[in-house]
Design an enzyme around this catalytic site. Structure first.
Site, mmCIF file in Angstrom:
data_model
loop_
_atom_site.group_PDB
_atom_site.id
_atom_site.type_symbol
_atom_site.label_atom_id
_atom_site.label_comp_id
_atom_site.label_asym_id
_atom_site.label_seq_id
_atom_site.Cartn_x
_atom_site.Cartn_y
_atom_site.Cartn_z
ATOM 1 N N PRO A 41 -3.413 -0.083 19.331
ATOM 2 C CA PRO A 41 -3.364 -0.508 17.865
ATOM 3 C C PRO A 41 -3.287 0.423 16.832
ATOM 4 O O PRO A 41 -2.925 0.099 15.768
ATOM 5 C CB PRO A 41 -4.345 -1.488 17.912
ATOM 6 N N TYR A 67 4.550 6.395 10.221
ATOM 7 C CA TYR A 67 3.726 5.085 9.898
ATOM 8 C C TYR A 67 4.572 4.005 9.086
ATOM 9 O O TYR A 67 4.421 2.918 9.426
ATOM 10 C CB TYR A 67 2.491 5.744 9.113
ATOM 11 N N LYS A 120 1.850 -0.461 15.375
ATOM 12 C CA LYS A 120 3.263 -0.522 15.603
ATOM 13 C C LYS A 120 4.006 -1.659 16.312
ATOM 14 O O LYS A 120 5.124 -2.165 16.391
ATOM 15 C CB LYS A 120 3.717 0.725 16.507
ATOM 16 N N TYR A 137 -8.709 5.451 8.223
ATOM 17 C CA TYR A 137 -8.634 5.931 9.206
ATOM 18 C C TYR A 137 -9.863 7.156 9.154
ATOM 19 O O TYR A 137 -9.541 8.110 8.943
ATOM 20 C CB TYR A 137 -7.514 6.427 9.773
ATOM 21 N N HIS A 156 0.825 -1.219 0.036
ATOM 22 C CA HIS A 156 0.046 0.164 -0.141
ATOM 23 C C HIS A 156 0.945 1.353 -0.112
ATOM 24 O O HIS A 156 1.854 1.353 0.720
ATOM 25 C CB HIS A 156 -0.823 -0.047 1.264
HETATM 26 C C1 PHB Z 1 -5.427 -4.445 10.975
HETATM 27 O O1 PHB Z 1 -5.507 -4.600 9.781
HETATM 28 O O2 PHB Z 1 -5.721 -5.197 11.922
HETATM 29 C C2 PHB Z 1 -4.839 -2.989 11.443
HETATM 30 C C3 PHB Z 1 -4.499 -2.101 10.764
HETATM 31 C C4 PHB Z 1 -4.031 -0.904 11.086
HETATM 32 C C5 PHB Z 1 -3.866 -0.375 12.479
HETATM 33 C C6 PHB Z 1 -4.609 -1.571 13.156
HETATM 34 C C7 PHB Z 1 -4.705 -2.782 12.700
HETATM 35 O O3 PHB Z 1 -3.543 0.720 12.751
#
Ligand code: PHB
Length: 398
Positions: free
Chosen positions: A294, A384, A298, A204, A77
């Site tokens: 989460p 990120y 990280k 997000y 990505h």
């Molecule tokens: C996930 O795909 O489980 C996932 C992706 C991004 C995050 C947290 C979890 O920041």
């Protein structure tokens, strides 16, 4: 069954398995002791695990020969979307983060790949073996453990590694260990569903009803999360309510199509950093020493950074007897650990609706700044993609 090893690793998660692969590759003898079954580690539906690898994690895994599964079945990505106030803003990683990107591949799949690989190469993982004591950590460690049949046995090792996760017991063997902790007033209700992902990249979404994250495991498996209260009762969230709420929080920017749920779970957000990460000949890596909320994905990446760091310290010792890097294990790891904690804290607070109205006012101001400012987007993108975490370790394993 060997009763002596160069390194005994407690815990077969990403941190322990990567370290054991690196040591084994150099011809050192490693025994991994894991309390759970192999099946639990590879498939348990109760384990929500993130699926985003920093660019550095991907580079390191590929370089050391663990890339086959992830290159075949993972996805690159080049950005993420931020949604706020009915607007969808793409954060383009390569242009903001010096070409770096991310790789989407479930942590469970990586663990499965690493277990298979290690066993193929003649490595030893003792599943369902529970560590019941550690002795003589200052000079010649002995690990006492119980076999699945209930027999007690002992293993002598030059070093012991605690890679047994946030609920693990190895941390308790470090005298004077302190935990710096944070409990966040947030939790995620997470689902894995047989449904198309909301978009081609992660979204997000900041929304007055609460944060939502739209992620994926593949083109047909969606992984979505809703911000809920840590006291939330999952029973009050039947499937229809979850899909309805996900769509409310995506209002005006996208829509998700419902599909059958494969898992559903609640993850309260918390963070801690344990210090020191070593005592005598015992060393901690990964979640055994630190956890993050989460939001910035990280956790696994910090585990990879720790494993690479500790491998290099072990290698210096076994090759030349030099203990300098081992003696600095805590300081070395805390450098990337606090970078990861800081970014996770920042991103969590940027996106989650805060119960305190004053904090919520500040958050609204902050997200407007992020959406309007290229330097702030650059900050997001470099963190990120992992410039300050696994990025420190890329190219050090030559
Ligand atoms: C996930 O795909 O489980 C996932 C992706 C991004 C995050 C947290 C979890 O920041």
């Amino acid at each position: 069954m060997r009763s002596k090893a160069d390194v005994a690793i407690v815990g077969a998660g990403p941190a322990g398995l990567l370290l054991d692969h690196l040591l084994h590759r150099e011809g050192l003898s490693v025994v991994v002791l894991e309390a759970k079954t192999r099946r639990y580690l590879e498939t348990s539906p109760h384990r929500i695990r993130a699926g985003v690898m920093e660019w550095g994690t991907r580079e390191i895994l590929v370089q050391v020969g663990l890339g086959e599964g992830l290159l075949q079945n993972g996805y690159e990505h080049q950005g993420i979307y931020l949604a706020h106030a009915g607007e969808l803003r793409r954060i383009d990683f390569p242009s903001l983060a010096e070409g770096w990107r991310i790789w989407v591949y479930g942590q469970q799949y990586l663990v499965r790949d690493m277990i298979a690989r290690f066993l193929e190469e003649g490595g030893e993982i003792l599943f369902e073996h529970e560590v019941i004591g550690l002795e003589n950590l200052a000079s010649a460690p002995r690990v006492r453990y119980r076999t699945p049949e209930g027999r007690e046995a002992e293993l002598e090792a030059t070093f012991v590694v605690g890679a047994d996760g946030s609920h693990g017991r190895m941390r308790a063997f470090i005298p004077g260990l302190s935990l710096k902790e944070r409990v966040y007033p947030f939790a995620w209700l997470g689902i894995l569903a047989e449904a198309p992902p909301a978009a081609d990249e992660l979204i997000y979404a900041s929304h007055p009803r609460g944060f939502a994250l739209f992620s994926m495991r593949s083109k047909t498996l969606a992984r979505n999360y809703l911000q809920v209260s840590p006291e939330e009762n999952l029973e009050e969230w039947p499937e229809e309510r979850i899909w309805e709420e996900l769509n409310l929080r995506l209002e005006g920017v996208a829509q998700v199509q419902p599909g059958p749920l494969l898992e559903k779970s609640l993850t309260p957000h918390r963070a801690f950093v344990a210090e020191p990460m070593q005592y005598g000949r015992l060393f901690l890596i990964g979640d055994a020493a630190h956890v993050v909320p989460p939001t910035g994905a990280k956790g696994m990446n910090l585990a990879v950074a720790d494993a690479v760091a500790l491998f290099q310290a072990f290698w210096a010792f076994f090759k030349t007897g030099d203990e300098a890097k081992l003696s600095r294990h805590t300081e070395t790891c805390l450098e990337h650990v606090w970078q990861g904690e800081y970014f996770s804290y920042w991103m969590t607070h940027l996106l989650h609706t805060h119960p305190d109205p004053f904090r919520e006012g500040l958050r609204q101001a902050e997200i407007k700044q992020v959406l309007a400012s290229e330097p702030l987007q650059r900050f997001l993108a470099t963190n990120y993609t992992g410039h300050h975490t696994t990025g420190r370790w890329v190219g050090t394993l030559a």
